[in-house]
Motif scaffolding. Structure first.
Motif, mmCIF file in Angstrom:
data_model
loop_
_atom_site.group_PDB
_atom_site.id
_atom_site.type_symbol
_atom_site.label_atom_id
_atom_site.label_comp_id
_atom_site.label_asym_id
_atom_site.label_seq_id
_atom_site.Cartn_x
_atom_site.Cartn_y
_atom_site.Cartn_z
ATOM 1 N N LEU B 95 0.833 -1.209 0.000
ATOM 2 C CA LEU B 95 0.000 0.000 0.000
ATOM 3 C C LEU B 95 0.864 1.253 0.000
ATOM 4 N N GLU B 96 1.867 1.278 0.903
ATOM 5 C CA GLU B 96 2.702 2.480 1.042
ATOM 6 C C GLU B 96 3.490 2.773 -0.223
ATOM 7 N N ASP B 97 3.968 1.732 -0.883
ATOM 8 C CA ASP B 97 4.789 1.925 -2.074
ATOM 9 C C ASP B 97 3.957 1.970 -3.350
ATOM 10 N N ALA B 98 2.642 1.934 -3.210
ATOM 11 C CA ALA B 98 1.744 1.949 -4.377
ATOM 12 C C ALA B 98 2.146 0.859 -5.374
ATOM 13 N N GLN B 101 -1.804 -1.252 -9.369
ATOM 14 C CA GLN B 101 -2.736 -0.316 -9.992
ATOM 15 C C GLN B 101 -4.090 -0.998 -10.136
ATOM 16 N N THR B 106 -2.249 -8.612 -7.850
ATOM 17 C CA THR B 106 -1.755 -8.356 -6.493
ATOM 18 C C THR B 106 -1.855 -9.560 -5.549
ATOM 19 N N THR B 140 2.340 -1.939 -13.283
ATOM 20 C CA THR B 140 3.321 -1.219 -12.472
ATOM 21 C C THR B 140 4.706 -1.145 -13.075
ATOM 22 N N LYS B 144 7.947 -0.936 -8.458
ATOM 23 C CA LYS B 144 7.297 -0.631 -7.181
ATOM 24 C C LYS B 144 7.034 -1.898 -6.371
#
Lengths: 294, 156
Positions: B95-98, B101, B106, B140, B144
């Protein structure tokens, strides 16, 4: 998916009986990374899966200093490349095991399945050939042994007959002052099929080559054992001239096709280059200088 | 018609009994029989890794496993990663590093990277890329995702 029955024998005899009863559409299920996909896409008519992973001989690894290495045919690749004995004594098997598919494929796929599929680019088959691997096969008429170099007969075809199953693969004990290496060329580092590949097993006596076996992948209708490479090498000193002579034999032995992965000319040249590199890497391994696998 | 079978497995820490068609893949059973729709169908032929789960301690593609094979097996899906309602460090760094998309890949990446960090808690970038080579992401560009795994390893 086609209408398929699932069976889980616990002995080789029971597996053979199920394969015989099921006829030509009964399929051995080891890792399933090819056969489940082929059954789903109807590239293979499949009525019965015979899951052989609950037969102890099919998933055991045993090594003895004189008898050599026996690998259950359905042993998943991740167990092969994490096995300390295999990493130390048969690093070329680790080269092959860690190149087939990605991590999730290696959790299931097996050397027995790779051999039974008889693909021209099967990454374990050239290595099995140069390590003098033998398939222990059991069928309705009993047991037989087939050398890896005699196993594949055409793309996707092998000597396996109706009702037969590969129980294990056997490799002789490592020779003194010898080692092997498998390399392939692909446009990316992983998750692809070889454009060309090569395995070489070499033994040195002083600076002379006392033994050499070389085989190629993806340059013929089946993985190709190049017997002439031994003739070009044995008794010769290990130097640039001999390496070039063996690599030339490899290039001449290759009889590839043009396809989306590569041209005939490129594949013949790769056979030369990979022969050179596998010889050098195997020699590095003999001298204890090389530890990496991929 | 395909036969119905009963399978007993441990799924995400719970012993369950489920009914499936004999011809179902594990992917089909997880999504359509058990309702674990976090497992995604991408290619359905073992190339994309969207359906990755951990089966008896090793990473597998659930599209290349038959449901019938899972009798007595232990399976972890993305739904089973969280502990007591808390995201794992890896889920948090995603989540923090995105590191996503559209999100279809995921769950497979999270399961595969969890298996990596269990086996090798401090992987190099090369090892992360190699391990995750069987998971495809078309959004991505991977960097990321790799960073999220590196950050999770740093915090462990």
């Amino acid at each position: 998916m086609q209408d398929v029955k699932y069976t889980r024998p616990t002995t080789v005899q029971e597996a053979v009986r199920l394969l015989q009863e099921g006829g030509p559409t009964a399929r051995v299920l080891a890792g399933g990374t090819d056969i489940i996909v082929m059954a789903r896409e109807r590239r293979r008519d499949t009525s019965v899966f015979v899951d052989v992973k609950h037969i102890p001989e099919l998933t055991s690894i045993s090594f003895d200093q004189t008898a050599g290495l026996t690998l259950g045919a359905a042993t998943p690749l991740y167990r092969i490349y994490r096995d300390e004995t295999i990493r130390r004594l048969y690093p070329a098997l680790v080269d092959s095991a860690s190149l087939i598919g990605g991590t999730a494929i290696q959790g299931r796929a097996s050397f027995g399945g790779n051999l039974a599929n008889a693909g021209p680019a099967g990454d374990s088959i050239p290595t099995m050939m140069v390590l003098e691997g033998t398939a222990n096969i059991v069928g309705p008429n009993g047991a037989r042994q087939v050398k890896a170099e005699d196993f594949c007969t055409a793309p996707g075809r092998s000597v396996l007959e109706l009702g037969e199953v590969i129980v294990s693969l056997h490799f002789p004990a490592p020779k003194p002052n010898a080692n092997a290496r498998y390399l392939r060329f692909i446009p990316r580092n992983e998750m692809d099929i070889a454009v060309a590949s090569c395995a070489t097993h070499i033994q040195l006596e002083g600076n002379n080559i006392s033994y050499l076996k070389l085989s190629l992948g993806a340059v013929a209708a089946t993985p190709l054992f190049v017997a002439e490479a031994s003739t070009a090498a044995v008794g010769k000193p290990l130097n640039e001239e001999t390496i070039a002579a063996v690599a030339t034999v490899a290039r001449n032995a290759a009889r590839p096709i043009d396809d989306m992965r590569g041209s005939i000319r490129q594949r013949k040249q790769l056979s030369y280059v990979l022969a050179e590199r596998t010889i050098r890497d195997a020699v590095h391994r003999i001298k204890g200088e090389q530890t990496e696998f991929n | 018609m395909s036969q119905r079978i009963i399978v007993n497995s441990n799924i995400n820490g719970e012993n369950i009994e489920f009914m499936a068609d004999e011809r179902d893949s594990l992917l089909e059973a997880l999504r359509d029989r058990i309702g674990l729709t976090g497992v995604k169908e991408g290619c359905n032929n073992g190339n994309c890794g969207a359906c990755a789960v951990i089966m008896d301690g090793r990473l597998v593609n659930s599209c290349c496993v038959m449901a019938a094979e899972c009798q007595d097996a232990s399976i972890t899906t993305v739904e089973g990663l969280e502990k007591d309602g808390q995201l794992t460090t890896l889920q948090q760094t995603f989540l923090e590093d995105a590191a996503l998309q559209c999100g279809i890949c995921t769950p497979g990446f999270l399961v595969a990277a969890t298996a990596l960090l269990e086996f090798n808690p401090h992987p190099t970038e090369h090892e992360i890329r190699f391990w995750l080579a069987g998971n495809l992401c078309r959004c991505t560009g991977y960097d990321k995702i790799i960073r999220a795994v590196q950050h999770a390893a740093e915090r462990a």
